[in-house]
Design a protein around this motif. Structure first.
Motif, PDB file in Angstrom:
ATOM      1  N   HIS A  51       0.845  -1.187   0.000  1.00  0.00           N
ATOM      2  CA  HIS A  51       0.000   0.000   0.000  1.00  0.00           C
ATOM      3  C   HIS A  51       0.884   1.243   0.000  1.00  0.00           C
ATOM      4  O   HIS A  51       1.777   1.392   0.831  1.00  0.00           O
ATOM      5  CB  HIS A  51      -0.927   0.024   1.229  1.00  0.00           C
ATOM      6  N   ILE A  52       0.607   2.133  -0.979  1.00  0.00           N
ATOM      7  CA  ILE A  52       1.430   3.336  -1.142  1.00  0.00           C
ATOM      8  C   ILE A  52       0.485   4.544  -1.104  1.00  0.00           C
ATOM      9  O   ILE A  52      -0.534   4.566  -1.804  1.00  0.00           O
ATOM     10  CB  ILE A  52       2.211   3.293  -2.466  1.00  0.00           C
ATOM     11  N   THR A  53       0.887   5.539  -0.307  1.00  0.00           N
ATOM     12  CA  THR A  53       0.133   6.791  -0.234  1.00  0.00           C
ATOM     13  C   THR A  53       0.956   7.880  -0.905  1.00  0.00           C
ATOM     14  O   THR A  53       2.123   8.107  -0.550  1.00  0.00           O
ATOM     15  CB  THR A  53      -0.152   7.192   1.219  1.00  0.00           C
ATOM     16  N   MET A  54       0.368   8.541  -1.909  1.00  0.00           N
ATOM     17  CA  MET A  54       1.072   9.567  -2.682  1.00  0.00           C
ATOM     18  C   MET A  54       1.003  10.883  -1.922  1.00  0.00           C
ATOM     19  O   MET A  54       0.171  11.760  -2.182  1.00  0.00           O
ATOM     20  CB  MET A  54       0.448   9.696  -4.069  1.00  0.00           C
ATOM     21  N   SER A  55       1.907  11.074  -0.931  1.00  0.00           N
ATOM     22  CA  SER A  55       1.898  12.282  -0.108  1.00  0.00           C
ATOM     23  C   SER A  55       2.457  13.473  -0.875  1.00  0.00           C
ATOM     24  O   SER A  55       2.073  14.616  -0.612  1.00  0.00           O
ATOM     25  CB  SER A  55       2.694  12.049   1.182  1.00  0.00           C
ATOM     26  N   HIS A  56       3.351  13.253  -1.776  1.00  0.00           N
ATOM     27  CA  HIS A  56       3.958  14.373  -2.530  1.00  0.00           C
ATOM     28  C   HIS A  56       3.349  14.528  -3.916  1.00  0.00           C
ATOM     29  O   HIS A  56       3.885  15.260  -4.738  1.00  0.00           O
ATOM     30  CB  HIS A  56       5.469  14.134  -2.655  1.00  0.00           C
ATOM     31  N   HIS A  57       2.275  13.789  -4.192  1.00  0.00           N
ATOM     32  CA  HIS A  57       1.518  13.896  -5.451  1.00  0.00           C
ATOM     33  C   HIS A  57       2.289  13.395  -6.671  1.00  0.00           C
ATOM     34  O   HIS A  57       1.760  13.456  -7.777  1.00  0.00           O
ATOM     35  CB  HIS A  57       1.054  15.337  -5.709  1.00  0.00           C
ATOM     36  N   SER A  58       3.511  12.898  -6.522  1.00  0.00           N
ATOM     37  CA  SER A  58       4.265  12.323  -7.654  1.00  0.00           C
ATOM     38  C   SER A  58       5.319  11.363  -7.107  1.00  0.00           C
ATOM     39  O   SER A  58       5.788  11.508  -5.970  1.00  0.00           O
ATOM     40  CB  SER A  58       4.928  13.421  -8.495  1.00  0.00           C
ATOM     41  N   LEU A  59       5.654  10.387  -7.946  1.00  0.00           N
ATOM     42  CA  LEU A  59       6.652   9.370  -7.576  1.00  0.00           C
ATOM     43  C   LEU A  59       7.300   8.848  -8.860  1.00  0.00           C
ATOM     44  O   LEU A  59       6.615   8.602  -9.873  1.00  0.00           O
ATOM     45  CB  LEU A  59       5.970   8.216  -6.817  1.00  0.00           C
ATOM     46  N   SER A  60       8.592   8.657  -8.828  1.00  0.00           N
ATOM     47  CA  SER A  60       9.322   8.188 -10.027  1.00  0.00           C
ATOM     48  C   SER A  60      10.162   6.965  -9.697  1.00  0.00           C
ATOM     49  O   SER A  60      10.677   6.838  -8.567  1.00  0.00           O
ATOM     50  CB  SER A  60      10.240   9.301 -10.579  1.00  0.00           C
ATOM     51  N   PHE A  61      10.283   6.072 -10.706  1.00  0.00           N
ATOM     52  CA  PHE A  61      11.177   4.902 -10.624  1.00  0.00           C
ATOM     53  C   PHE A  61      11.515   4.467 -12.055  1.00  0.00           C
ATOM     54  O   PHE A  61      10.983   5.024 -13.032  1.00  0.00           O
ATOM     55  CB  PHE A  61      10.534   3.760  -9.822  1.00  0.00           C
ATOM     56  N   ASN A  62      12.400   3.485 -12.186  1.00  0.00           N
ATOM     57  CA  ASN A  62      12.889   3.038 -13.498  1.00  0.00           C
ATOM     58  C   ASN A  62      12.508   1.570 -13.773  1.00  0.00           C
ATOM     59  O   ASN A  62      12.542   0.745 -12.856  1.00  0.00           O
ATOM     60  CB  ASN A  62      14.411   3.169 -13.591  1.00  0.00           C
ATOM     61  N   ILE A  63      12.148   1.307 -15.050  1.00  0.00           N
ATOM     62  CA  ILE A  63      12.000  -0.077 -15.544  1.00  0.00           C
ATOM     63  C   ILE A  63      13.340  -0.503 -16.135  1.00  0.00           C
ATOM     64  O   ILE A  63      13.923   0.221 -16.961  1.00  0.00           O
ATOM     65  CB  ILE A  63      10.892  -0.186 -16.608  1.00  0.00           C
ATOM     66  N   ILE A  64      13.846  -1.648 -15.725  1.00  0.00           N
ATOM     67  CA  ILE A  64      15.183  -2.097 -16.132  1.00  0.00           C
ATOM     68  C   ILE A  64      15.047  -3.134 -17.253  1.00  0.00           C
ATOM     69  O   ILE A  64      14.313  -4.115 -17.106  1.00  0.00           O
ATOM     70  CB  ILE A  64      15.942  -2.715 -14.940  1.00  0.00           C
ATOM     71  N   LEU A  65      15.741  -2.896 -18.385  1.00  0.00           N
ATOM     72  CA  LEU A  65      15.844  -3.851 -19.485  1.00  0.00           C
ATOM     73  C   LEU A  65      17.268  -4.384 -19.498  1.00  0.00           C
ATOM     74  O   LEU A  65      18.239  -3.618 -19.497  1.00  0.00           O
ATOM     75  CB  LEU A  65      15.518  -3.187 -20.831  1.00  0.00           C
ATOM     76  N   ARG A  66      17.418  -5.718 -19.502  1.00  0.00           N
ATOM     77  CA  ARG A  66      18.739  -6.340 -19.418  1.00  0.00           C
ATOM     78  C   ARG A  66      18.970  -7.209 -20.663  1.00  0.00           C
ATOM     79  O   ARG A  66      18.121  -8.031 -21.028  1.00  0.00           O
ATOM     80  CB  ARG A  66      18.853  -7.189 -18.151  1.00  0.00           C
ATOM     81  N   ASP A  67      20.129  -7.031 -21.313  1.00  0.00           N
ATOM     82  CA  ASP A  67      20.540  -7.863 -22.454  1.00  0.00           C
ATOM     83  C   ASP A  67      21.021  -9.214 -21.919  1.00  0.00           C
ATOM     84  O   ASP A  67      21.985  -9.267 -21.137  1.00  0.00           O
ATOM     85  CB  ASP A  67      21.646  -7.181 -23.256  1.00  0.00           C
ATOM     86  N   SER A  68      20.343 -10.321 -22.345  1.00  0.00           N
ATOM     87  CA  SER A  68      20.674 -11.651 -21.798  1.00  0.00           C
ATOM     88  C   SER A  68      22.010 -12.173 -22.291  1.00  0.00           C
ATOM     89  O   SER A  68      22.541 -13.128 -21.725  1.00  0.00           O
ATOM     90  CB  SER A  68      19.564 -12.649 -22.180  1.00  0.00           C
ATOM     91  N   VAL A  69      22.564 -11.579 -23.327  1.00  0.00           N
ATOM     92  CA  VAL A  69      23.855 -12.037 -23.858  1.00  0.00           C
ATOM     93  C   VAL A  69      24.999 -11.199 -23.296  1.00  0.00           C
ATOM     94  O   VAL A  69      25.945 -11.711 -22.699  1.00  0.00           O
ATOM     95  CB  VAL A  69      23.850 -11.992 -25.397  1.00  0.00           C
TER      96      VAL A  69
END
Length: 920
Positions: A85-103
């Motif tokens: 459960h996440i409460t958006m107290s600052h009205h915005s939140l950022s994070f990254n989606i990670i793509l990994r090369d398997s080779v």
């Protein structure tokens, strides 16, 4: 107002979509912005993002860098879920989606920004839209929990209509779960609009329910439109993940580098996709054999890789992995199951073949070949019967003369050393061979590089001496001999030596093979002479080459063979011979030349080209009439110079070969008339042609034989006077009264009184007795006979042939009891006498008159023996009448008996016959 309302509506809808769509899908490969609620509950989906356009084929999702969020593939997009459960107290939140090369294992990140609804300012159009939109009685979609364990019925939702202030409203619902299967799952309180669930529900079977709600008055009036309700069944983690295969099979080469992909396992979960209930994690639970650890499993993707480069097939060629899969991202309390992966370690050529011994020594008898003298074993730990194990042998040193060969035994992998060429002890007594071995595949070292992997070993071959027979040097020799030499001419002398003593004394010779007995040999000296005169042109010696084999024997009885090939050389002993063709002709009115060929059995240079010339030594004028021209070296063209008369002309022709050897030969050229200007048309017209004695004799004998045959034929026709014989004449049968005669004019004895008719005898011993015919009948027959004599010339001849065919077939036309019928023989016996076997024309005429009258009388009666009447027969009309009119059974051609004018129109060959038979 009317015109601006649609435009304003479109603007409102556009602005609404601009606010809503970013919360569903962000732009791939860029910063993603999503609008969320202030409170984000655990397990709920935050939004979806499409990453297909920015992912490389080797890229895999590596999760997020924020542990509170997870990403899961929901084809064809990726969904982001909240793990708590996440409460958006600052009205915005950022994070990254990670793509990994398997080779390459490199990473790249996609920024995701979450923004609350309060931060997004409402535009004037949106506020106006909210202010002017009429409130509906539609509630938001609501849900129920699967596997609910509380009391039933349980309250789910309440629906109310604003019209209940003005009306007495009753509520009702229909649809799946109410009046459709599963029936009775939902029910509603008609007074209050409260909806209840009556039992548990399985989301995997019914993920949602679509109902229809109605608000009506008691009298059935519906102030509200029907309301469609969607009831979502919220997922419960009640299904454990299951592997898609019972056992996953994989293969990997031994000594592979750490991190080499071996295979991948995969599992599925029936729970709701996009939630943590289906967020799977993989773990390596057990490796069999357990030590040393060789493999790893990627927790998110189930990819199995090697953990070291120490895989050795010769130590362990198979591994079994027990893999655990858990949902809920592997958290405590997650459901799990296990699967199996079977891994086979494949062989590489990491072991070279090794010799068992350091060296080998072997003995072999001289002159022996075609045998294996040594088997050389090797050891190779690679997989048997594979290219990594199979050995390839070679001799790298000591086999310069090619006496040895080495091959591989396919079953034992041993090297087979064999002697393929006989060894002479007197030339060499020992060989020092160097034998090398390698595999079919290149050797792979521990560092991963390739090597030849060749190993060598020395092999000593000792040659043993053997007592041998004499040997000729050389063993096969070519000798050239000219043809036509007298018998006893020396061809050559053999010289054989003992290989041990190197001596030629005491050796005896004899002929071993001489099919045509052409030579002789002196047993002591070895001198070879001819036994016959050799002929180059002999057909018994093909290609003019002849082999003779001799046997040389020493004092100990050992023997050897020597062979010579006599090449017979040609001498000019044959001159060119003309082909002897007798049909040498020229034409008076056409072809004025002829061609003649010559042949010579000698070969070059004693043959072609031939020289042709006229021999004027016999006739000095021959060149004035004829010309000879050589054409192609084998033939000559002979043509006349002056116009000679028809006839045959002898020509002396000289023919010599290239060496000038030849003789003069006579030919005869005939000149004749040619219809086609090429060939003679009538050789009998040649005045110079005369018949030989034999031809004249044949003609005389043929004439004598022809005369004898004519005499025999006359005797057969005239009969024999040895004794009288009775002649029988067939009843009612026509006779052949005309004789074939080649004369063009009537003879002197054709008068009626002297005309004799040959009669064919059928039965000379039978005599018929016929009643005498009436005088009236005889007169009628005489009258008709005169007519028939002139009009039935052709039928008489045909009747005679019929009579003859009946006689030759052996058919007896007259029986002994004639039944009272009259025959010519009986008539003759009663009235006339004549020579045996013949009747006169008068006898024939009298007989026919009487007999024909009887026949006419009998023909004139019907079946009841009543006299027949002459009447005209009626026939169908066929388009044209007959000029002859109607002819009855007894009609006569009156007044026509003397009309013989048609005989004047007969062909010439019938006129003589007509003159003979015509009445003078």
């Amino acid at each position: 107002m009317g015109s601006t309302a649609p435009c304003r509506g479109l603007l409102i809808v556009g602005c609404f979509l601009a606010l809503v769509l970013p919360s569903v899908l962000g732009k791939p490969c860029h910063k993603v912005k999503m609008i969320v609620q202030s409170d984000i509950y655990s397990g709920s989906m935050v939004g979806k993002v499409n990453l297909q356009s920015c992912m490389h084929p080797n890229d895999v999702i590596g999760g997020t860098d924020n542990p509170d969020f997870a990403i899961h593939h929901v084809d064809p997009h990726y969904a982001i879920y909240a793990k708590k459960h996440i409460t958006m107290s600052h009205h915005s939140l950022s994070f990254n989606i990670i793509l990994r090369d398997s080779v390459s294992l490199t990473e790249k990140k996609i920024r995701v920004k979450l923004v609350t609804e309060e931060k997004v300012g409402k535009t004037r159009l949106v506020r106006e839209l909210l202010r002017r939109t009429k409130r509906r009685w539609r509630p938001m979609p609501f849900s129920v929990h699967e596997n609910y364990r509380g009391k039933f019925p349980a309250h789910v939702q309440q629906i109310q209509s604003d019209t209940q202030l003005d009306y007495d409203i009753l509520y009702s619902i229909t649809g799946q779960g109410v009046d459709q299967p599963p029936v009775g799952l939902f029910e509603i309180n008609p007074e209050t609009g409260d909806i209840y669930i009556t039992s548990t529900v399985d989301r995997e079977e019914h993920p949602f329910f679509q109902l229809m709600a109605y608000a009506k008055t008691r009298d059935g009036y519906a102030p509200e439109s029907p309301l469609d309700l969607t009831i979502i069944v919220e997922d419960d983690n009640d299904n454990a993940p299951v592997f898609t295969e019972q056992t996953f099979c994989a293969e990997v080469l031994e000594h592979s580098k750490a991190g080499t992909v071996v295979g991948r396992v995969n599992a599925t979960d029936r729970d709701q996709l996009g939630t943590r209930h289906t967020l799977l994690r993989y773990y390596l639970a057990q490796q069999i054999p357990p030590s040393p650890p060789m493999f790893n499993v990627h927790p998110e993707f189930g990819i199995v890789t090697t953990s070291s480069n120490r895989l050795d097939r010769e130590t362990q060629d198979h591994y079994t992995l027990i893999i655990l899969v858990r949902d809920m991202g592997g958290d405590i309390g997650a459901l799990s199951s296990t699967g199996t992966m079977s891994i086979s370690v494949l062989d590489i050529n990491d072991f070279p073949p090794a010799f068992v011994k350091q060296s080998y020594q072997v003995e072999v008898n001289e002159n022996e070949s075609g045998m294996v003298i040594l088997r050389i074993p090797v050891v190779d730990n690679d997989m048997p019967k594979t290219p990594n194990w199979r050995a390839v042998y070679s001799i790298t040193q000591g086999n310069e003369k090619g006496h040895f060969n080495i091959s591989t035994d396919p079953n034992t992998n041993e090297g087979l050393l064999a002697v393929i060429k006989p060894i002479n002890y007197e030339e060499i007594q020992k060989f020092l061979l160097q034998v090398a071995v390698a595999n079919e595949m290149s050797l792979i070292t521990q560092s991963g590089t390739k090597s030849s992997g060749v190993s060598t070993i020395p092999v000593t071959v000792i040659v043993k001496d053997v007592d041998e027979g004499p040997e000729c040097q050389p063993a096969f020799k070519d000798i050239r001999v000219k043809e036509n030499q007298t018998a006893g001419a020396v061809v050559t002398t053999l010289s054989a030596t003992d290989p041990e003593t190197k001596s030629t004394s005491g050796i005896q010779y004899k002929v071993l093979s001489d099919p045509l007995s052409l030579v002789m040999i002196d047993g002591s000296s070895g001198r070879i002479t001819t036994a016959k005169i050799l002929d180059y042109e002999s057909k018994e010696i093909p290609n003019h080459q002849y082999n003779v084999t001799f046997l040389a024997t020493d004092q100990s009885g050992k023997s050897g063979t020597c062979t010579i090939m006599m090449i017979i050389e040609d001498v000019n002993d044959n001159y060119p011979i003309l082909d002897g063709r007798s049909d040498l002709t020229i034409c008076r009115n056409g072809r004025s030349y002829t061609t003649i060929n010559a042949i010579d059995d000698d070969s070059m240079p004693h043959g072609l080209p031939y020289i042709f010339a006229l021999d004027s030594s016999r006739d000095s004028t021959i060149n004035n009439y004829w010309r000879v021209t050589s054409q192609d070296g084998t033939s000559a063209r002979i043509e006349e110079i002056v116009d000679l008369p028809l006839g045959s002309y002898p020509i002396p022709l000289s023919v010599v070969d290239k060496q000038g050897y030849g003789v003069t030969q006579n030919i005869i050229v005939r000149k004749c008339d040619c219809a086609d200007s090429i060939n003679c048309s009538n050789r009998a017209a040649d005045k110079s042609v005369s018949l030989g004695g034999l031809a004249i004799l044949v003609m005389v004998l043929s004439a004598v034989l022809f005369a004898v045959l004519l005499g025999l034929l006359a005797a057969c026709l005239c009969g024999s006077k040895s004794g009288p014989s009775k002649i029988g004449f067939p009843d009612d049968g026509p006779q052949q009264n005309l004789l074939i005669n080649n004369t063009e004019a009537p003879g002197a004895d054709v008068m009626e009184g002297n005309f004799k008719v040959p009669v064919i005898m059928v039965n000379p011993d039978t005599v018929g007795n016929a009643p005498p015919g009436s005088h009236e009948s005889g007169q009628q027959f005489t009258h008709m006979g005169q007519h028939l004599k002139s009009s039935n010339l052709h039928s008489e001849s045909a009747a005679g042939r019929n009579l003859h065919s009946e006689y030759t077939a052996g058919r007896n036309l007259l029986s002994e009891s004639a039944g009272g019928r009259m025959t010519l023989q009986s008539y003759r016996d009663g009235h006339h006498t004549m020579e045996a076997g013949r009747h006169t024309y008068g006898e024939w005429h009298s007989f026919v008159n009487t007999h024909l009258g009887d026949k006419l009388y009998m023909c004139g009666q019907d079946e009841e023996h009543q006299h027949g009447e002459d009447y005209v027969r009626s026939y169908n009309y066929e388009g044209k009448g007959s000029v002859a009119g109607s002819v009855g059974c007894c009609s006569e051609l009156r007044g026509e008996e003397d009309r013989l004018d048609f005989l004047n129109q007969l062909e010439p060959k019938f006129r003589t016959l007509a003159e003979v038979c015509a009445k003078k």
